[in-house]
Design a protein around this motif. Sequence first.
Motif: not given
Length: 232
Positions: A40-48, A205-211
Amino acid sequence: MGTEKESLIRLEEICKVYNPGENEVHALDHVNLKIEEGEFVAIIGQSGSGKSTLMNLLGCLDVPTSGLYFLHGKDVSHLKDSELSAIRNREIGFIFQGFNLIANLNALENVELPLIYRGMGRQERRALAKEALEMVGLENRIHHKPSEMSGGQQQRVAIARAIAAKPPVILADEPTGNLDSASSKEILEILENLHKGGRTVILITHDDTIAEQAKRVIRIMDGKIESDKIKD
């Protein structure tokens, strides 16, 4: 000698360049990544940051400019659209922020749609669609159309559609982006249960709490993997 088990997903030196030439944009810059079955992996980053480009490549919606992508040990980096489409249909269940449901179809019909594309018989696809809707807690809403449901319920229909054919990979792109916090929590619990049931879940996602819900968090910035942490 025991051979090492092939990773479910393996990216080697993946680059994606838009507008090659003067104004070129390096959306992905020599990305190396392995994801094993059942993670179960989250890939997080801001727009761009390159996370959407990475999602498109992982989901076989696009191909890299250079580098190799192995899915289940098969090199899918340079396939034609028709071949990519067949792989997407078989291997990957997509969940998008915008639900992408068809307004004049009810929940059951929406979930059945990808199964029709697979050439599945009516009885089999109906049974799989019902089972998927039960898994997301909507067994009593199967004849409702999207307009008769809340956003959270519509997203659950979209998840049922993604999982009905039992694809090995679930790719969720900002799946709670349009939802309130209570519905978001429900959707994340469903993803967690899918993971517990043995699916590989990749959450963009871009959201830490979701990641934070994921077991492993990969941060991407300026087209590069900045960090890759597995939670204890």
